[in-house]
Scaffold this motif. Structure first.
Motif, PDB file in Angstrom:
ATOM      1  N   THR A 117       0.831  -1.206   0.000  1.00  0.00           N
ATOM      2  CA  THR A 117       0.000   0.000   0.000  1.00  0.00           C
ATOM      3  C   THR A 117       0.865   1.254   0.000  1.00  0.00           C
ATOM      4  N   LEU A 118       1.938   1.235   0.761  1.00  0.00           N
ATOM      5  CA  LEU A 118       2.863   2.364   0.771  1.00  0.00           C
ATOM      6  C   LEU A 118       3.483   2.546  -0.617  1.00  0.00           C
ATOM      7  N   GLU A 119       3.873   1.445  -1.251  1.00  0.00           N
ATOM      8  CA  GLU A 119       4.425   1.530  -2.599  1.00  0.00           C
ATOM      9  C   GLU A 119       3.381   2.077  -3.576  1.00  0.00           C
ATOM     10  N   ARG A 163      -0.291   9.130   8.782  1.00  0.00           N
ATOM     11  CA  ARG A 163      -0.623   7.726   9.053  1.00  0.00           C
ATOM     12  C   ARG A 163       0.460   6.718   8.715  1.00  0.00           C
ATOM     13  N   TRP A 164       1.459   7.119   7.942  1.00  0.00           N
ATOM     14  CA  TRP A 164       2.361   6.109   7.420  1.00  0.00           C
ATOM     15  C   TRP A 164       3.821   6.252   7.851  1.00  0.00           C
ATOM     16  N   THR A 165       4.150   7.290   8.596  1.00  0.00           N
ATOM     17  CA  THR A 165       5.569   7.494   8.905  1.00  0.00           C
ATOM     18  C   THR A 165       6.157   6.353   9.744  1.00  0.00           C
ATOM     19  N   SER A 166       5.337   5.698  10.535  1.00  0.00           N
ATOM     20  CA  SER A 166       5.874   4.576  11.329  1.00  0.00           C
ATOM     21  C   SER A 166       6.317   3.430  10.425  1.00  0.00           C
ATOM     22  N   HIS A 167       5.752   3.345   9.231  1.00  0.00           N
ATOM     23  CA  HIS A 167       6.125   2.287   8.290  1.00  0.00           C
ATOM     24  C   HIS A 167       7.360   2.651   7.472  1.00  0.00           C
ATOM     25  N   LEU A 168       7.864   3.856   7.682  1.00  0.00           N
ATOM     26  CA  LEU A 168       9.066   4.283   6.968  1.00  0.00           C
ATOM     27  C   LEU A 168      10.333   4.039   7.777  1.00  0.00           C
ATOM     28  N   ALA A 198      10.168   3.396  -2.775  1.00  0.00           N
ATOM     29  CA  ALA A 198       9.224   4.061  -3.668  1.00  0.00           C
ATOM     30  C   ALA A 198       8.867   5.449  -3.149  1.00  0.00           C
ATOM     31  N   THR A 199       8.659   5.567  -1.841  1.00  0.00           N
ATOM     32  CA  THR A 199       8.323   6.862  -1.258  1.00  0.00           C
ATOM     33  C   THR A 199       9.459   7.854  -1.456  1.00  0.00           C
ATOM     34  N   ALA A 200      10.677   7.424  -1.199  1.00  0.00           N
ATOM     35  CA  ALA A 200      11.829   8.310  -1.361  1.00  0.00           C
ATOM     36  C   ALA A 200      11.981   8.754  -2.815  1.00  0.00           C
ATOM     37  N   CYS A 201      11.744   7.857  -3.759  1.00  0.00           N
ATOM     38  CA  CYS A 201      11.860   8.217  -5.172  1.00  0.00           C
ATOM     39  C   CYS A 201      10.746   9.171  -5.587  1.00  0.00           C
ATOM     40  N   ALA A 202       9.554   8.980  -5.044  1.00  0.00           N
ATOM     41  CA  ALA A 202       8.457   9.903  -5.333  1.00  0.00           C
ATOM     42  C   ALA A 202       8.781  11.304  -4.826  1.00  0.00           C
ATOM     43  N   LEU A 203       9.270  11.392  -3.603  1.00  0.00           N
ATOM     44  CA  LEU A 203       9.601  12.702  -3.029  1.00  0.00           C
ATOM     45  C   LEU A 203      10.769  13.335  -3.778  1.00  0.00           C
ATOM     46  N   GLY A 204      11.725  12.508  -4.181  1.00  0.00           N
ATOM     47  CA  GLY A 204      12.846  13.016  -4.964  1.00  0.00           C
ATOM     48  C   GLY A 204      12.388  13.605  -6.293  1.00  0.00           C
ATOM     49  N   TYR A 205      11.389  12.971  -6.907  1.00  0.00           N
ATOM     50  CA  TYR A 205      10.877  13.493  -8.178  1.00  0.00           C
ATOM     51  C   TYR A 205      10.137  14.812  -7.969  1.00  0.00           C
ATOM     52  N   LEU A 209       7.804  13.781   7.676  1.00  0.00           N
ATOM     53  CA  LEU A 209       8.091  13.221   6.358  1.00  0.00           C
ATOM     54  C   LEU A 209       9.319  13.895   5.749  1.00  0.00           C
ATOM     55  N   ALA A 210       9.428  15.202   5.923  1.00  0.00           N
ATOM     56  CA  ALA A 210      10.569  15.934   5.384  1.00  0.00           C
ATOM     57  C   ALA A 210      11.871  15.467   6.028  1.00  0.00           C
ATOM     58  N   GLU A 211      11.834  15.254   7.342  1.00  0.00           N
ATOM     59  CA  GLU A 211      13.040  14.789   8.044  1.00  0.00           C
ATOM     60  C   GLU A 211      13.412  13.381   7.581  1.00  0.00           C
ATOM     61  N   TRP A 212      12.414  12.515   7.432  1.00  0.00           N
ATOM     62  CA  TRP A 212      12.697  11.163   6.963  1.00  0.00           C
ATOM     63  C   TRP A 212      13.308  11.198   5.558  1.00  0.00           C
ATOM     64  N   ALA A 213      12.733  12.022   4.675  1.00  0.00           N
ATOM     65  CA  ALA A 213      13.228  12.112   3.298  1.00  0.00           C
ATOM     66  C   ALA A 213      14.677  12.569   3.263  1.00  0.00           C
TER      67      ALA A 213
END
Length: 199
Positions: free
Chosen positions: A93-95, A141-146, A156-163, A180-184
């Motif tokens: 789901t995250l992907e 809702r999803w940062t714990s899964h990161l 996939a999340t990192a590549c989306a944010l990078g784009y 999310l910004a800190e995780w990225a």
């Protein structure tokens, strides 16, 4: 094996990051192509009748295409467990959320690039609204899964944010999303991300 690719594609980047995280650089050579929705590269067409990238050419079977298919295949060759069974549905789901962000962001890029001054503002705004809602869901809702061992959902999340940074930096996706910004920022420092960053 050969990966038919273009460095700026976020779909390609997902696969390139996974290749590096899995240690498959010596097993897969990258074949850069220049392709557009209006003019598919012959190399891409030879591997994928849709003419889209990425495509993975294998010596022992037909070429695989669609980044999610390729990533699942490479995971099956790896012992890294990028799709852990214990969290499979969350990872998928995250992907899928990240893939949706990419789909809308690429659509915006094409609308602006190919239509120029005739780009449809309502379309751009509607696509960004989808991205904005997905980013808020990731933050809320999803940062714990990161966290934890690297999964395909994280890649996939990192590549989306990078784009988003590459093509839509002016939209300021980080505003109101400090976690999310800190995780990225942390994830983008990984060697696999640094090695695949588009210029």
């Amino acid at each position: 094996m050969q990966l038919i690719m273009s460095p700026a594609s976020p779909y390609v980047r997902k696969v390139r990051v996974l290749i590096r995280e899995a240690g498959f650089e010596d097993r897969i050579s990258e074949v850069p192509v220049t392709t557009t929705p209006f003019d598919s590269a012959e190399t891409a067409l030879a591997a994928n009748p849709l003419g889209r990238i990425p495509a993975l050419v294998r010596p022992d079977g037909p070429a695989l295409y669609d980044s999610r298919v390729i990533c699942r295949y490479l995971d099956s060759l790896s012992d890294m467990n990028f799709y852990p069974k214990a969290r499979l549905w969350e990872v998928l789901t995250l992907e899928a959320t990240a893939e949706g962000i990419i789909d809308s962001a690429v659509s915006m890029t094409y609308e602006s690039r190919f239509r120029g001054d005739a780009a449809w503002p309502d379309w751009l705004d509607a696509q960004w609204a989808k991205i904005d809602r997905a980013l808020t869901a990731l933050e809320d809702r999803w940062t714990s899964h990161l966290s934890g061992p690297v999964t395909m959902g994280q890649i996939a999340t990192a590549c989306a944010l990078g784009y988003l940074d590459l093509r839509h930096a002016g939209r300021g996706w980080r505003a109101g999303r400090p976690t999310l910004a800190e995780w990225a920022e942390r994830f983008s420092a990984r060697p696999s991300m640094q090695a695949t960053a588009a210029e």
